[in-house]
Design a protein around this motif. Structure first.
Motif, PDB file in Angstrom:
ATOM      1  N   LYS A 256     -15.606 -72.224  71.168  1.00 46.65           N
ATOM      2  CA  LYS A 256     -14.831 -73.039  70.254  1.00 46.65           C
ATOM      3  C   LYS A 256     -13.608 -72.244  69.800  1.00 46.65           C
ATOM      4  CE  LYS A 256     -16.423 -73.019  65.923  1.00 46.65           C
ATOM      5  NZ  LYS A 256     -15.681 -71.886  65.316  1.00 46.65           N
ATOM      6  N   ILE A 257     -12.628 -72.946  69.275  1.00 48.57           N
ATOM      7  CA  ILE A 257     -11.540 -72.224  68.632  1.00 48.57           C
ATOM      8  C   ILE A 257     -12.045 -71.670  67.301  1.00 48.57           C
ATOM      9  CG2 ILE A 257      -9.669 -73.468  69.782  1.00 48.57           C
ATOM     10  CD1 ILE A 257      -9.390 -75.196  67.261  1.00 48.57           C
ATOM     11  N   ASP A 258     -11.359 -70.651  66.796  1.00 47.33           N
ATOM     12  CA  ASP A 258     -11.820 -70.006  65.569  1.00 47.33           C
ATOM     13  C   ASP A 258     -11.191 -70.581  64.313  1.00 47.33           C
ATOM     14  OD1 ASP A 258     -13.632 -68.005  66.565  1.00 47.33           O
ATOM     15  OD2 ASP A 258     -11.886 -67.000  67.408  1.00 47.33           O
ATOM     16  N   ASP A 259     -10.064 -71.264  64.468  1.00 46.09           N
ATOM     17  CA  ASP A 259      -9.352 -71.778  63.305  1.00 46.09           C
ATOM     18  C   ASP A 259      -8.608 -73.037  63.717  1.00 46.09           C
ATOM     19  OD1 ASP A 259      -6.557 -71.707  61.579  1.00 46.09           O
ATOM     20  OD2 ASP A 259      -8.303 -71.085  60.410  1.00 46.09           O
ATOM     21  N   VAL A 260      -8.454 -73.967  62.776  1.00 44.80           N
ATOM     22  CA  VAL A 260      -7.816 -75.234  63.089  1.00 44.80           C
ATOM     23  C   VAL A 260      -6.387 -75.036  63.590  1.00 44.80           C
ATOM     24  CG1 VAL A 260      -6.997 -75.582  60.727  1.00 44.80           C
ATOM     25  CG2 VAL A 260      -7.403 -77.573  62.199  1.00 44.80           C
ATOM     26  N   ASP A 265      -1.871 -73.845  69.803  1.00 47.13           N
ATOM     27  CA  ASP A 265      -1.576 -72.722  70.691  1.00 47.13           C
ATOM     28  C   ASP A 265      -2.386 -72.873  71.976  1.00 47.13           C
ATOM     29  OD1 ASP A 265      -1.069 -70.362  71.977  1.00 47.13           O
ATOM     30  OD2 ASP A 265      -1.667 -69.059  70.303  1.00 47.13           O
ATOM     31  N   PRO A 266      -1.784 -73.438  73.030  1.00 41.28           N
ATOM     32  CA  PRO A 266      -2.533 -73.658  74.285  1.00 41.28           C
ATOM     33  C   PRO A 266      -3.157 -72.398  74.854  1.00 41.28           C
ATOM     34  CG  PRO A 266      -0.474 -74.891  74.314  1.00 41.28           C
ATOM     35  CD  PRO A 266      -0.433 -74.006  73.094  1.00 41.28           C
ATOM     36  N   GLU A 267      -2.588 -71.219  74.522  1.00 36.67           N
ATOM     37  CA  GLU A 267      -3.178 -69.975  75.011  1.00 36.67           C
ATOM     38  C   GLU A 267      -4.569 -69.740  74.431  1.00 36.67           C
ATOM     39  OE1 GLU A 267      -1.939 -67.902  77.325  1.00 36.67           O
ATOM     40  OE2 GLU A 267      -0.331 -69.369  77.618  1.00 36.67           O
ATOM     41  N   LYS A 268      -4.866 -70.368  73.295  1.00 38.34           N
ATOM     42  CA  LYS A 268      -6.165 -70.183  72.634  1.00 38.34           C
ATOM     43  C   LYS A 268      -7.213 -71.209  73.088  1.00 38.34           C
ATOM     44  CE  LYS A 268      -4.553 -66.859  70.004  1.00 38.34           C
ATOM     45  NZ  LYS A 268      -4.196 -67.081  68.602  1.00 38.34           N
ATOM     46  N   TRP A 269      -6.792 -72.184  73.855  1.00 38.07           N
ATOM     47  CA  TRP A 269      -7.726 -73.260  74.217  1.00 38.07           C
ATOM     48  C   TRP A 269      -8.902 -72.770  75.060  1.00 38.07           C
ATOM     49  CZ3 TRP A 269      -3.696 -77.589  75.782  1.00 38.07           C
ATOM     50  CH2 TRP A 269      -3.027 -78.019  74.620  1.00 38.07           C
ATOM     51  N   GLU A 270      -8.695 -71.678  75.813  1.00 38.15           N
ATOM     52  CA  GLU A 270      -9.797 -71.189  76.654  1.00 38.15           C
ATOM     53  C   GLU A 270     -10.967 -70.684  75.811  1.00 38.15           C
ATOM     54  OE1 GLU A 270      -9.473 -66.824  78.145  1.00 38.15           O
ATOM     55  OE2 GLU A 270      -7.503 -67.740  78.500  1.00 38.15           O
ATOM     56  N   LYS A 271     -10.733 -70.428  74.517  1.00 40.05           N
ATOM     57  CA  LYS A 271     -11.852 -70.086  73.640  1.00 40.05           C
ATOM     58  C   LYS A 271     -12.890 -71.201  73.623  1.00 40.05           C
ATOM     59  CE  LYS A 271      -9.567 -67.131  70.165  1.00 40.05           C
ATOM     60  NZ  LYS A 271      -9.352 -66.971  68.708  1.00 40.05           N
ATOM     61  N   ALA A 272     -12.418 -72.441  73.656  1.00 41.78           N
ATOM     62  CA  ALA A 272     -13.310 -73.604  73.586  1.00 41.78           C
ATOM     63  C   ALA A 272     -13.703 -74.119  74.965  1.00 41.78           C
ATOM     64  CB  ALA A 272     -12.646 -74.717  72.789  1.00 41.78           C
ATOM     65  N   VAL A 273     -12.813 -73.945  75.934  1.00 44.99           N
ATOM     66  CA  VAL A 273     -13.021 -74.519  77.273  1.00 44.99           C
ATOM     67  C   VAL A 273     -12.927 -73.392  78.298  1.00 44.99           C
ATOM     68  CG1 VAL A 273     -12.328 -76.326  78.894  1.00 44.99           C
ATOM     69  CG2 VAL A 273     -11.895 -76.621  76.437  1.00 44.99           C
ATOM     70  N   PRO A 274     -14.026 -72.704  78.602  1.00 49.03           N
ATOM     71  CA  PRO A 274     -13.974 -71.562  79.520  1.00 49.03           C
ATOM     72  C   PRO A 274     -13.585 -71.939  80.945  1.00 49.03           C
ATOM     73  CG  PRO A 274     -16.247 -72.111  78.963  1.00 49.03           C
ATOM     74  CD  PRO A 274     -15.382 -72.914  78.056  1.00 49.03           C
ATOM     75  N   MET A 275     -13.572 -73.213  81.244  1.00 54.41           N
ATOM     76  CA  MET A 275     -13.182 -73.665  82.574  1.00 54.41           C
ATOM     77  C   MET A 275     -11.679 -73.493  82.828  1.00 54.41           C
ATOM     78  SD  MET A 275     -14.584 -74.814  85.348  1.00 54.41           S
ATOM     79  CE  MET A 275     -16.160 -75.565  84.927  1.00 54.41           C
ATOM     80  N   ILE A 276     -10.883 -73.279  81.782  1.00 54.01           N
ATOM     81  CA  ILE A 276      -9.434 -73.160  81.982  1.00 54.01           C
ATOM     82  C   ILE A 276      -8.957 -71.717  81.843  1.00 54.01           C
ATOM     83  CG2 ILE A 276      -8.970 -75.549  81.322  1.00 54.01           C
ATOM     84  CD1 ILE A 276      -8.051 -74.546  78.575  1.00 54.01           C
ATOM     85  N   VAL A 277      -9.869 -70.779  82.072  1.00 51.42           N
ATOM     86  CA  VAL A 277      -9.488 -69.368  82.116  1.00 51.42           C
ATOM     87  C   VAL A 277      -8.675 -69.125  83.389  1.00 51.42           C
ATOM     88  CG1 VAL A 277     -10.395 -67.028  82.416  1.00 51.42           C
ATOM     89  CG2 VAL A 277     -11.433 -68.576  80.740  1.00 51.42           C
TER      90      VAL A 277
END
Length: 563
Positions: A256-260, A265-277
């Motif tokens: 998940k992301i850590d903060d709303v 920040d699209p660079e942070k999206w991989e925190k929630a969606v590991p498929m887009i690493v």
């Protein structure tokens, strides 16, 4: 230290900065190193892990490093051959391939490669459409490879069977009619965010333990049901990660992301969606474009932000423009009711939309820097049968049908009474307020003008001073400052009252663009009741008139004086 190359490589990629982890996965790495990978009495079955990965990639799809990492812990064993983890929690943003991984893993577990006779599996969800997704996916794989797979498997639209092990994988819904006598080796609970409680889960788990190496997988993305099953699982995961629970209690994988703010920040999206690493697979490229498209659409349709946060970013949103308070602050009302409240001053209140559904009564007492609220509610049985399937023995929890709320549990807690009356008698509320008057000095009973037409006289006849709110909407704006201040500061004490917490979560906050005033309305008109919150709110109308003293002691002192 124990090792598996997929685990080692994944952790190494994170530590070298190639992967961006959220807080829970950072904790996961620390916990694994400290409590699991350091235990030399454990071992990975590397042959079984390789077989599962090769099987999955040959018949289903190429696995990503995080999926290989997850598979490795499914086959982590004690020295005696029993599996280390029985329970797995996999939570990721939408599109991360949870169902695809379950399809491949579930097929492998029933196959001859796993080798356990009659190691049956069930995939469980609230709706049939969701439950059968993986079984249909496996069916399509079987059909596409019929000549090669037919010697090993038998399949229909609702069942997959491995011939050598006589093991089956089938889907089930959570309506309780088809679960008796299960002897599963593993169970997969899908879309767990829709489960209000664990009542159906327990039945599906009753057959586990009859086969060696039982496993339970809880998978999904976060949702809108709070104080329910998924929050319980998240708390268990947090306890494992912090060392408060045994390290093998559950395998805690939460992305998940850590903060709303990270939504932007699209660079942070991989925190929630590991498929887009990066580097992105072909599927990852398509998925990323779709997530970006959904995000860009928020400019024209900002109302979709809550859905995007909850489902794409696995970060349940309670926007301050739509909810009374963030869920964590509502949950923080679960503080013990002080034991020395009796004799203090209190404000009472009653609220109901109609005597055909719910009635709520409340008293609030000032206690030091806290405001303590005690409540009781009543609901008409006919209404509860119609909208919550109250009288059914098997409780249906499909999201598009009846809203599944644990009324029976709330009854046992003494929070509500379900009464079998054509129209509920408002005297229920009067009797309860009178009972509270034996404990507290109730200064006033607050109600709005509509309720006063029905209840004012009976309360005044019972010697209560009734305070009428003639314009409830304007009162919302006046009391919003108390409510907005009280939740974040933890001032509201409700005891363990999940009914009132549910009422509060059902409130829709609307902001008047002209003057900025707030009004408290309903997120859904019929089923998501707010009466308990409104009764609580009305007690705040005169709460500043209360003193923080035990007035019974003062009265006793005066009575003892000899004038």
């Amino acid at each position: 230290m124990i090792h598996n190359k997929y685990v080692d490589d994944y952790i190494k990629d994170y530590e070298e900065g190639h992967l961006l982890f959220n807080k829970e996965r950072i904790q996961l790495v620390d916990y694994l190193k400290k409590s699991v990978l350091s235990d030399n009495t454990l071992h990975f079955d590397n042959e079984q892990i390789e077989n599962c990965i090769k099987f999955s990639e040959k018949w289903f799809f190429k696995l990503q490093p995080f999926q290989k990492f997850l598979i490795a812990f499914v086959f982590l064993y004690h020295e005696d051959g029993t599996n280390y983890y029985e329970d797995f929690l996999w939570m990721m943003g939408r599109g991360s391939g949870k169902n695809g991984l379950i399809s491949a893993l579930g097929t492998f577990l029933i196959s001859e490669f796993n080798g356990i006779p009659s190691y049956n599996g069930s995939i469980v969800a609230n709706s049939e459409d969701q439950a059968k997704i993986s079984v249909e996916e496996i069916h399509d794989v079987m059909e596409s490879n019929r000549p090669k797979l037919r010697p090993a498997f038998y399949w229909t639209n609702g069942l997959i069977k491995a011939k050598k092990t006589n093991s089956t994988l089938r889907y089930r819904t959570s309506n309780g009619n088809t679960k008796d006598g299960l002897r599963d080796g593993f169970v997969i609970f899908d879309e767990i965010h829709e489960y209000q409680d664990d009542s159906n889960v327990k039945v599906h788990l009753s057959g586990l333990g009859k086969k060696q190496n039982p496993r339970v997988f809880y998978i999904g993305t976060d949702g809108y049901v709070r104080d329910g099953f998924i929050d319980t699982k998240k708390k268990q995961a947090a306890n494992v990660l912090s060392g408060k629970a045994a390290p093998d209690f559950i395998f805690p994988w939460i992305c998940k992301i850590d903060d709303v703010s990270e939504i932007d920040d699209p660079e942070k999206w991989e925190k929630a969606v590991p498929m887009i690493v990066k580097p992105l697979s072909s599927y990852g490229k398509t998925l990323y474009r779709q997530i970006k498209k959904d995000y860009d659409a928020l400019v024209e349709a900002p109302s979709g932000r809550e859905e995007f946060l909850t489902k794409r970013m696995d970060y349940p949103s309670t926007s301050m423009n739509s909810s009374v308070a963030p869920w964590e602050e509502i949950a923080a009302t679960n503080q013990p009711i002080p034991h020395d409240l009796d004799g203090r001053e209190a404000i009472g209140a009653v609220d109901f939309a109609s005597v055909r559904d719910f009635i709520a009564a409340a008293v609030t007492i000032r206690y030091r820097d806290k405001l303590v609220t005690i409540e009781k509610q009543w609901a008409r049985k006919g209404f509860c049968d119609q909208y919550y399937a109250y009288s059914r023995k098997d409780r249906i929890a499909t999201p598009n049908q009846r809203l599944n709320i644990p009324l029976h549990d709330w009854e046992r807690m003494g929070l509500i009474e379900v009464v079998d009356e054509p129209l509920m008698d408002p005297k229920h509320a009067l009797d309860w307020i009178q009972a509270m008057a034996h404990r507290f000095d109730i200064k006033k009973v607050v109600m709005d003008n509509y309720r006063a037409q029905i209840m004012r006289k009976m309360f005044e006849d019972a010697n209560f001073e009734v305070d009428i709110i003639h314009n409830p909407t304007s009162i919302d704006g006046l009391l919003a400052s108390i409510i907005d201040d009280g939740f974040p500061r933890g001032r509201f004490v409700w005891g363990d009252n999940p009914l009132l917490r549910w009422n509060t979560q059902n409130v829709l906050v609307k902001v008047n663009k002209a003057n900025g005033n707030k009004s408290y309305e309903k997120k859904e008109e019929t089923r998501r009741k707010t009466d308990g919150f409104k009764a609580f709110e009305y007690t705040l109308y005169r709460v500043n008139e209360l003193s923080d003293v035990d007035v019974s002691k003062s009265l006793a002192f005066l009575n003892d004086l000899d004038f």
